[in-house]
Write a protein that holds these residues in place. Structure first.
Motif, mmCIF file in Angstrom:
data_model
loop_
_atom_site.group_PDB
_atom_site.id
_atom_site.type_symbol
_atom_site.label_atom_id
_atom_site.label_comp_id
_atom_site.label_asym_id
_atom_site.label_seq_id
_atom_site.Cartn_x
_atom_site.Cartn_y
_atom_site.Cartn_z
ATOM 1 N N UNK A 121 0.803 -1.207 0.000
ATOM 2 C CA UNK A 121 0.000 0.000 0.000
ATOM 3 C C UNK A 121 0.837 1.258 0.000
ATOM 4 N N UNK A 122 2.015 1.158 0.603
ATOM 5 C CA UNK A 122 2.948 2.292 0.602
ATOM 6 C C UNK A 122 3.996 2.126 -0.478
ATOM 7 N N UNK A 123 4.452 0.874 -0.656
ATOM 8 C CA UNK A 123 5.460 0.627 -1.675
ATOM 9 C C UNK A 123 4.809 0.617 -3.055
ATOM 10 N N UNK A 124 5.555 0.949 -4.110
ATOM 11 C CA UNK A 124 5.018 0.923 -5.480
ATOM 12 C C UNK A 124 4.589 -0.485 -5.878
ATOM 13 N N UNK A 125 3.477 -0.573 -6.585
ATOM 14 C CA UNK A 125 2.999 -1.873 -7.065
ATOM 15 C C UNK A 125 3.715 -2.216 -8.369
ATOM 16 N N UNK A 126 4.258 -3.440 -8.441
ATOM 17 C CA UNK A 126 5.033 -3.860 -9.603
ATOM 18 C C UNK A 126 4.387 -5.092 -10.238
ATOM 19 N N UNK A 127 4.188 -5.038 -11.554
ATOM 20 C CA UNK A 127 3.656 -6.196 -12.280
ATOM 21 C C UNK A 127 4.768 -7.140 -12.707
ATOM 22 N N UNK A 128 5.997 -6.646 -12.719
ATOM 23 C CA UNK A 128 7.180 -7.450 -13.018
ATOM 24 C C UNK A 128 8.335 -6.874 -12.212
ATOM 25 N N UNK A 129 9.507 -7.477 -12.340
ATOM 26 C CA UNK A 129 10.652 -7.080 -11.529
ATOM 27 C C UNK A 129 10.992 -5.601 -11.690
ATOM 28 N N UNK A 130 11.027 -5.128 -12.932
ATOM 29 C CA UNK A 130 11.399 -3.738 -13.192
ATOM 30 C C UNK A 130 10.271 -2.959 -13.844
ATOM 31 N N UNK A 131 9.039 -3.370 -13.603
ATOM 32 C CA UNK A 131 7.889 -2.690 -14.191
ATOM 33 C C UNK A 131 6.946 -2.263 -13.073
ATOM 34 N N UNK A 132 7.205 -1.085 -12.498
ATOM 35 C CA UNK A 132 6.435 -0.586 -11.357
ATOM 36 C C UNK A 132 5.694 0.689 -11.744
ATOM 37 N N UNK A 133 4.570 0.896 -11.113
ATOM 38 C CA UNK A 133 3.758 2.086 -11.376
ATOM 39 C C UNK A 133 3.374 2.742 -10.050
ATOM 40 N N UNK A 134 4.280 3.533 -9.477
ATOM 41 C CA UNK A 134 3.984 4.173 -8.193
ATOM 42 C C UNK A 134 2.971 5.300 -8.352
ATOM 43 N N UNK A 135 2.155 5.495 -7.342
ATOM 44 C CA UNK A 135 1.257 6.636 -7.321
ATOM 45 C C UNK A 135 2.036 7.883 -6.909
ATOM 46 N N UNK A 136 1.417 9.043 -7.065
ATOM 47 C CA UNK A 136 2.083 10.276 -6.654
ATOM 48 C C UNK A 136 2.351 10.277 -5.149
ATOM 49 N N UNK A 137 1.417 9.707 -4.388
ATOM 50 C CA UNK A 137 1.603 9.647 -2.941
ATOM 51 C C UNK A 137 2.781 8.766 -2.567
ATOM 52 N N UNK A 138 2.919 7.629 -3.233
ATOM 53 C CA UNK A 138 4.029 6.725 -2.953
ATOM 54 C C UNK A 138 5.369 7.367 -3.296
ATOM 55 N N UNK A 139 5.423 8.051 -4.428
ATOM 56 C CA UNK A 139 6.663 8.752 -4.798
ATOM 57 C C UNK A 139 6.966 9.881 -3.824
ATOM 58 N N UNK A 140 5.911 10.599 -3.435
ATOM 59 C CA UNK A 140 6.113 11.718 -2.506
ATOM 60 C C UNK A 140 6.631 11.224 -1.166
ATOM 61 N N UNK A 141 6.139 10.081 -0.713
ATOM 62 C CA UNK A 141 6.599 9.535 0.571
ATOM 63 C C UNK A 141 8.072 9.163 0.496
ATOM 64 N N UNK A 142 8.489 8.572 -0.615
ATOM 65 C CA UNK A 142 9.899 8.210 -0.770
ATOM 66 C C UNK A 142 10.786 9.457 -0.739
ATOM 67 N N UNK A 143 10.354 10.511 -1.432
ATOM 68 C CA UNK A 143 11.179 11.727 -1.464
ATOM 69 C C UNK A 143 11.122 12.472 -0.139
ATOM 70 N N UNK A 144 9.988 12.404 0.565
ATOM 71 C CA UNK A 144 9.929 12.991 1.904
ATOM 72 C C UNK A 144 10.946 12.316 2.811
ATOM 73 N N UNK A 145 11.021 10.987 2.738
ATOM 74 C CA UNK A 145 11.989 10.240 3.541
ATOM 75 C C UNK A 145 13.413 10.639 3.181
ATOM 76 N N UNK A 146 13.691 10.744 1.892
ATOM 77 C CA UNK A 146 15.043 11.078 1.449
ATOM 78 C C UNK A 146 15.475 12.465 1.929
#
Length: 345
Positions: A121-146
């Motif tokens: 729910x927080x991590x980006x959902x991936x249909x394959x190993x390198x095929x992920x589609x993060x939501x804006x909220x998920x990306x924002x959380x990662x950058x907030x952490x960084x």
């Protein structure tokens, strides 16, 4: 006279604010905690940051140039925030409380980053190993952490080496000789942490999971904080001496000649050049990517580097390095030199 020799003469105090007792505080009683803290903190930092471009590409679904730009901007921020930490340490908080407060921010950022890479729910959902589609909220959380991490490291980078120097009384010749030995061990601990991070933790991120790849650095940072607080009773502390901005214009501005209360600020200034270099690097990547990708061409730095000309970009960097060498040779005439001590005849 014997009573005077019991206490340091450089103005340091113990954790209660009393004059520091030479036999109970500082020197190699306190330094192992600082060195252990630095080793674990560097392991955490490099373990999290070394592979960050791949995380941007494979989990946050960013193009190569965008991932590289974001990585450089974040790295630049990590090297510009030490100005904040140094100012607070020298002016108001002192080095101990600056390291302590910013370490808490650091741990919050590391924990949030680990959660953003592992919790459903927080991590980006991936249909394959390198095929992920993060939501804006998920990306924002990662950058907030960084950027919480970038703020946290800003209170540690300029203070921890100076805090180690505070443990040795410069007015005591015996203690003064041990200070250089401390810095040898201090920088060795940095390299040990970086070596483990660049080998073991990168392998974990590539072969196990990003959750563990970011979780282990978070645990290492928690251990670093435990190391630091464990030595509280043994530390010698310099009292804050007011704003360094006023005093920097009244002194010949070199680290060795600056008063103890300005050490953190002096340590932070060289880091700003690294920060500016990182920001300029991100700007260079953006310009090259946009200019070379016109008219339907993939450009030098496309998402799939096999179809670009990354070699051209490397030649550009080589040319800039040659230009840098030329500038260095041109300005070397204005440098001043000190005669080497103890040279062979």
């Amino acid at each position: 006279m014997e009573e005077d020799d019991l206490y340091t003469k450089d103005g340091t105090v113990d954790y209660k604010g009393n004059p520091a007792d030479k036999k109970k505080t500082g020197t190699w009683r306190a330094c192992p905690f600082i060195i252990g803290n630095e080793c674990c903190e560097r392991l955490a930092y490099y373990g999290m940051s070394t592979n960050l471009v791949l995380y941007f590409k494979h989990r946050l679904n960013q193009h190569s140039a965008v991932a590289a730009t974001n990585n450089q901007n974040w790295g630049g921020t990590c090297y510009i925030t030490p100005l904040i930490g140094a100012f607070l340490a020298d002016s108001y908080l002192g080095r101990y409380w600056t390291i302590a407060c910013f370490s808490i921010i650091y741990i919050i950022g590391m924990t949030l980053l680990a959660l953003s890479a592992s919790v459903p729910g927080i991590r980006p959902r991936c249909s394959a190993e390198d095929n992920c589609n993060p939501t804006e909220t998920q990306s924002a959380m990662a950058f907030l952490a960084l950027y919480l991490i970038a703020l946290g490291t800003g209170g540690i980078k300029p203070c921890v080496s100076s805090y180690g120097a505070d443990q040795f009384d410069d007015t005591d010749e015996k203690e003064k000789k041990h200070k250089s030995s401390f810095f040898n061990w201090f920088y060795l601990s940095i390299n040990i942490g970086a070596l483990i991070a660049a080998s073991v933790l990168v392998w974990v991120q590539d072969n196990v999971s990003w959750g563990w790849g970011f979780g282990i650095p978070a645990i290492a940072m928690a251990i670093a904080v435990c190391f630091f607080f464990s030595g509280t009773r043994l530390y010698r502390n310099q009292k804050p001496g007011g704003s360094p901005l006023t005093r920097m214009f009244q002194l010949e501005f070199f680290y060795e000649q600056a008063p103890d209360a300005m050490r953190s600020f002096c340590s932070a200034l060289p880091l700003t050049t690294v920060a500016l270099g990182s920001y300029l690097s991100s700007l260079l990547v953006t310009i090259v990517s946009n200019v070379t990708a016109k008219n339907g061409k993939p450009g030098w730095i496309p998402d799939n580097l096999n179809y670009g000309h990354i070699d051209y970009f490397f030649w550009l960097l080589a040319a800039l390095s040659v230009l840098n060498l030329g500038v260095y040779i041109w300005v070397v005439r204005w440098y001043t030199y000190k005669r080497a001590v103890g040279t062979l005849r």
